[in-house]
Structure formats: C-alpha cells, structure tokens
Design a protein around this motif. Structure first.
Motif, PDB file in Angstrom:
ATOM      1  N   ASN A  51       0.817  -1.214   0.000  1.00 21.51           N
ATOM      2  CA  ASN A  51       0.000   0.000   0.000  1.00 21.51           C
ATOM      3  C   ASN A  51       0.846   1.256   0.000  1.00 21.51           C
ATOM      4  OD1 ASN A  51      -2.225  -1.651   0.104  1.00 21.51           O
ATOM      5  ND2 ASN A  51      -2.632  -1.302   2.251  1.00 21.51           N
ATOM      6  N   LEU A  52       2.068   1.178   0.534  1.00 15.91           N
ATOM      7  CA  LEU A  52       2.944   2.356   0.555  1.00 15.91           C
ATOM      8  C   LEU A  52       3.252   2.834  -0.854  1.00 15.91           C
ATOM      9  CD1 LEU A  52       5.441   1.414   3.395  1.00 15.91           C
ATOM     10  CD2 LEU A  52       3.554   3.035   3.512  1.00 15.91           C
ATOM     11  N   ILE A  56       2.448   6.813  -1.342  1.00 16.66           N
ATOM     12  CA  ILE A  56       3.541   7.789  -1.458  1.00 16.66           C
ATOM     13  C   ILE A  56       3.746   8.256  -2.897  1.00 16.66           C
ATOM     14  CG2 ILE A  56       5.969   8.264  -0.960  1.00 16.66           C
ATOM     15  CD1 ILE A  56       5.567   6.184   1.422  1.00 16.66           C
ATOM     16  N   PRO A  57       4.198   7.406  -3.838  1.00  9.20           N
ATOM     17  CA  PRO A  57       4.427   7.941  -5.188  1.00  9.20           C
ATOM     18  C   PRO A  57       3.152   8.287  -5.955  1.00  9.20           C
ATOM     19  CG  PRO A  57       4.954   5.603  -5.122  1.00  9.20           C
ATOM     20  CD  PRO A  57       4.643   6.034  -3.712  1.00  9.20           C
ATOM     21  N   ALA A  61       3.255  12.273  -3.626  1.00  4.47           N
ATOM     22  CA  ALA A  61       4.133  12.892  -4.625  1.00  4.47           C
ATOM     23  C   ALA A  61       3.367  13.621  -5.725  1.00  4.47           C
ATOM     24  CB  ALA A  61       5.054  11.844  -5.234  1.00  4.47           C
ATOM     25  N   LYS A  62       2.097  13.274  -5.911  1.00  5.04           N
ATOM     26  CA  LYS A  62       1.307  13.898  -6.977  1.00  5.04           C
ATOM     27  C   LYS A  62       0.421  15.042  -6.497  1.00  5.04           C
ATOM     28  CE  LYS A  62       1.496  10.025 -10.089  1.00  5.04           C
ATOM     29  NZ  LYS A  62       0.777   9.033 -10.864  1.00  5.04           N
ATOM     30  N   VAL A  63       0.494  15.360  -5.207  1.00  4.90           N
ATOM     31  CA  VAL A  63      -0.295  16.481  -4.680  1.00  4.90           C
ATOM     32  C   VAL A  63       0.253  17.781  -5.256  1.00  4.90           C
ATOM     33  CG1 VAL A  63      -0.774  17.807  -2.568  1.00  4.90           C
ATOM     34  CG2 VAL A  63      -1.024  15.321  -2.569  1.00  4.90           C
ATOM     35  N   THR A  71      11.491   9.081   1.422  1.00  6.15           N
ATOM     36  CA  THR A  71      10.793   8.158   2.305  1.00  6.15           C
ATOM     37  C   THR A  71      11.765   7.412   3.202  1.00  6.15           C
ATOM     38  OG1 THR A  71       9.052   7.879   0.658  1.00  6.15           O
ATOM     39  CG2 THR A  71       9.210   6.199   2.370  1.00  6.15           C
ATOM     40  N   LEU A  72      11.456   7.400   4.489  1.00  6.26           N
ATOM     41  CA  LEU A  72      12.216   6.655   5.483  1.00  6.26           C
ATOM     42  C   LEU A  72      11.321   5.529   5.970  1.00  6.26           C
ATOM     43  CD1 LEU A  72      13.500   9.729   7.515  1.00  6.26           C
ATOM     44  CD2 LEU A  72      14.667   8.562   5.646  1.00  6.26           C
TER      45      LEU A  72
END
Length: 92
Positions: A51-52, A56-57, A61-63, A71-72
């Motif tokens: 799900n990450l 995330i991408p 990242a698309k906002v 990412t950590l």
C-alpha cells in the motif's frame, strides 16, 4: 503493519494547501510543518507494505505543490510511554 516517515519539499506558497491535501489521503496518519531542509513531514501507516507504493508515489508525490519526497521506512517503533506502561502496576 508498514510505517514510513515521508519528508516533503513543497513550493513555498503551497505548504499549507499541500499539507491539507496530504493529510486527507488514506494511510496518512499525521502531517507536520517543520523548519529545516524540508517543509512537511508525513507519518504513513498501512496494514500492507504494498500500500505504501500507492500512498507515497501515487498519492503524496502527486499532490499539487509537492516538489519532492524522501521516504524513510520504519522497522521498529520505540516509545517511552510504552516502556512506562510495562512497569505500571495499576496501583494508585
């Protein structure tokens, strides 16, 4: 459970708007505005590692206004509160 800390750089005039959009994404637990090399820090928590990749991408990242992310991945959580609870006998 898969947890991640996402460091986010935004356009200077879109920090607040980006934070509001990011916190609304499924899997994003908290978003903090911070001082330093990045503008926002998002705490992401999801039941499944896969799900990450969508959160995330494909999400953060698309906002609009987001320039970059780092990412950590979290391996283990440590909490002083949890340690204290382990020694609490429940006696007042």
């Amino acid at each position: 459970m898969a947890d991640a800390v996402v460091l986010i750089t935004t356009q200077a005039d879109k920090v607040s708007q980006a934070a509001q959009r990011i916190v609304e994404l499924d899997g994003v637990r908290d978003v903090y505005s911070v001082a330093g090399d990045v503008d926002l820090v998002a705490i992401v928590s999801t039941p499944d590692f896969d799900n990450l990749t969508s959160i995330i991408p494909d999400g953060i990242a698309k906002v609009d206004g987001v320039v970059s992310t780092q990412t950590l991945m979290a391996f283990r959580q440590y909490s002083a509160r949890d340690d204290a609870a382990a020694f609490d006998l429940g006696v007042d």
